[in-house]
Design a protein around this motif. Structure first.
Motif, PDB file in Angstrom:
ATOM      1  N   ARG A 148       0.813  -1.221   0.000  1.00 18.95           N
ATOM      2  CA  ARG A 148       0.000   0.000   0.000  1.00 18.95           C
ATOM      3  C   ARG A 148       0.847   1.271   0.000  1.00 18.95           C
ATOM      4  O   ARG A 148       0.298   2.377  -0.003  1.00 18.95           O
ATOM      5  N   GLY A 149       2.165   1.135   0.014  1.00 11.36           N
ATOM      6  CA  GLY A 149       3.028   2.300  -0.070  1.00 11.36           C
ATOM      7  C   GLY A 149       3.194   3.066   1.228  1.00 11.36           C
ATOM      8  O   GLY A 149       3.639   4.224   1.213  1.00 11.36           O
ATOM      9  N   VAL A 150       2.888   2.444   2.350  1.00 10.76           N
ATOM     10  CA  VAL A 150       3.051   3.120   3.645  1.00 10.76           C
ATOM     11  C   VAL A 150       4.511   3.064   4.084  1.00 10.76           C
ATOM     12  O   VAL A 150       5.055   4.024   4.637  1.00 10.76           O
ATOM     13  N   VAL A 151       5.169   1.932   3.859  1.00 10.56           N
ATOM     14  CA  VAL A 151       6.610   1.789   4.089  1.00 10.56           C
ATOM     15  C   VAL A 151       7.200   1.168   2.829  1.00 10.56           C
ATOM     16  O   VAL A 151       6.471   0.653   1.976  1.00 10.56           O
ATOM     17  N   HIS A 152       8.534   1.229   2.693  1.00  6.91           N
ATOM     18  CA  HIS A 152       9.144   0.540   1.567  1.00  6.91           C
ATOM     19  C   HIS A 152      10.224  -0.412   2.071  1.00  6.91           C
ATOM     20  O   HIS A 152      10.822  -0.219   3.121  1.00  6.91           O
ATOM     21  N   ASP A 153      10.441  -1.470   1.300  1.00  6.11           N
ATOM     22  CA  ASP A 153      11.342  -2.543   1.668  1.00  6.11           C
ATOM     23  C   ASP A 153      12.740  -2.251   1.123  1.00  6.11           C
ATOM     24  O   ASP A 153      12.943  -2.208  -0.091  1.00  6.11           O
ATOM     25  N   VAL A 154      13.688  -2.056   2.042  1.00  4.85           N
ATOM     26  CA  VAL A 154      15.083  -1.864   1.657  1.00  4.85           C
ATOM     27  C   VAL A 154      15.826  -3.171   1.940  1.00  4.85           C
ATOM     28  O   VAL A 154      16.005  -3.552   3.102  1.00  4.85           O
ATOM     29  N   ASP A 155      16.208  -3.856   0.890  1.00  2.00           N
ATOM     30  CA  ASP A 155      16.880  -5.157   1.002  1.00  2.00           C
ATOM     31  C   ASP A 155      18.389  -4.943   0.899  1.00  2.00           C
ATOM     32  O   ASP A 155      18.907  -4.595  -0.162  1.00  2.00           O
ATOM     33  N   GLU A 156      19.087  -5.159   2.011  1.00  2.00           N
ATOM     34  CA  GLU A 156      20.531  -4.957   2.041  1.00  2.00           C
ATOM     35  C   GLU A 156      21.240  -6.294   2.240  1.00  2.00           C
ATOM     36  O   GLU A 156      20.729  -7.190   2.910  1.00  2.00           O
ATOM     37  N   THR A 157      22.416  -6.414   1.666  1.00  2.00           N
ATOM     38  CA  THR A 157      23.220  -7.626   1.808  1.00  2.00           C
ATOM     39  C   THR A 157      24.409  -7.336   2.704  1.00  2.00           C
ATOM     40  O   THR A 157      25.163  -6.378   2.470  1.00  2.00           O
ATOM     41  N   GLN A 158      24.548  -8.141   3.745  1.00  2.00           N
ATOM     42  CA  GLN A 158      25.672  -7.999   4.670  1.00  2.00           C
ATOM     43  C   GLN A 158      26.552  -9.240   4.583  1.00  2.00           C
ATOM     44  O   GLN A 158      26.055 -10.364   4.434  1.00  2.00           O
ATOM     45  N   MET A 159      27.857  -9.037   4.659  1.00  2.00           N
ATOM     46  CA  MET A 159      28.838 -10.132   4.592  1.00  2.00           C
ATOM     47  C   MET A 159      28.711 -10.910   3.285  1.00  2.00           C
ATOM     48  O   MET A 159      29.077 -12.082   3.199  1.00  2.00           O
ATOM     49  N   GLY A 160      28.135 -10.247   2.272  1.00  2.00           N
ATOM     50  CA  GLY A 160      28.090 -10.845   0.951  1.00  2.00           C
ATOM     51  C   GLY A 160      26.938 -11.779   0.675  1.00  2.00           C
ATOM     52  O   GLY A 160      26.661 -12.101  -0.482  1.00  2.00           O
TER      53      GLY A 160
END
Length: 228
Positions: A104-116
């Motif tokens: 619904r666009g209330v929050v957005h998903d930030v997908d980060e990669t850690q340690m590869g």
């Protein structure tokens, strides 16, 4: 603004707007969100607290996908105690609520990669209007003596039961007063088990559900640690 489910309100309060990370106790949030789904069903007269169990009294869907999935499951299953329900519902509930908020666009998903190879998801706020409205309702409830509406009273009570007062982001000198006010709201609503339900500011049927769920959350979290 159209009201959003109580579980979504709790999540938006608990997640930092900028970092998109949960603050405070994750298990407390998960238990409170599970209880919130059941409270919403009580507010719409779908479930009731009867003889120690939460039972479906009207299986008609509400229109909310998560609540309706719980309602259908409860209608098809044997009755369970409030303590059993919050444990059964808390797993993956937060993920489903976050997915709905992203859609619904209330929050957005930030997908980060850690340690590869480790994926870490953050959920910064995209549309702050919903959380602003929630905090406005809570602020009015905390600073005035006027009884809040059913939903705000239930939200305040779940915050207190799950020990989520830090989500209010109040200065230290105001936090204790806010805690006392939350307890007053719970008592006046009949949610603390100390008020005559006939004098409750909400329907006794709803108050019974909320007090039972509040006790279940408190029992699951155990005795708060005290400072040495």
């Amino acid at each position: 603004m159209t009201p959003i489910p109580l579980a979504e309100e709790l999540l938006l309060l608990a997640y930092d707007d900028q970092t998109g990370k949960a603050t405070g106790s994750r298990i407390g949030l998960d238990l409170a969100m599970a209880a919130a789904v059941l409270v919403d069903l009580a507010l719409t007269s779908r479930v009731a607290y009867v003889d120690g169990y939460l039972k479906v009294v009207d299986p008609t869907p509400t229109g909310d996908p998560i609540a309706d999935a719980v309602l259908a499951k409860a209608a098809a299953d044997d009755p369970h105690t409030p303590a059993q329900w919050v444990q059964r519902l808390r797993h993956r509930l937060r993920t489903r609520v976050l997915e709905d908020l992203v859609t619904r666009g209330v929050v957005h998903d930030v997908d980060e990669t850690q340690m590869g190879y480790i994926h870490v998801h953050r959920y910064p706020t995209t549309d702050p209007a919903y959380e602003a409205e929630i905090r406005k309702r809570l602020a009015e409830a905390l600073i005035t003596e006027e009884p809040p509406d059913d939903r705000t009273a239930a939200l305040a009570t779940l915050l207190s039961a799950a020990r989520m007062e830090p989500a209010l982001r109040l200065p230290p000198d105001e936090a204790e007063r806010a805690h006392r006010r939350l307890e007053q709201i719970a008592s006046g609503a009949g949610f603390a088990g100390t008020a005559d339900l006939e004098d409750s500011i909400v329907r006794p049927s709803v108050a019974l559900v909320v007090v039972a769920l509040g006790r279940a959350i408190s029992a699951a979290l155990g005795t708060p640690r005290t400072q040495a």
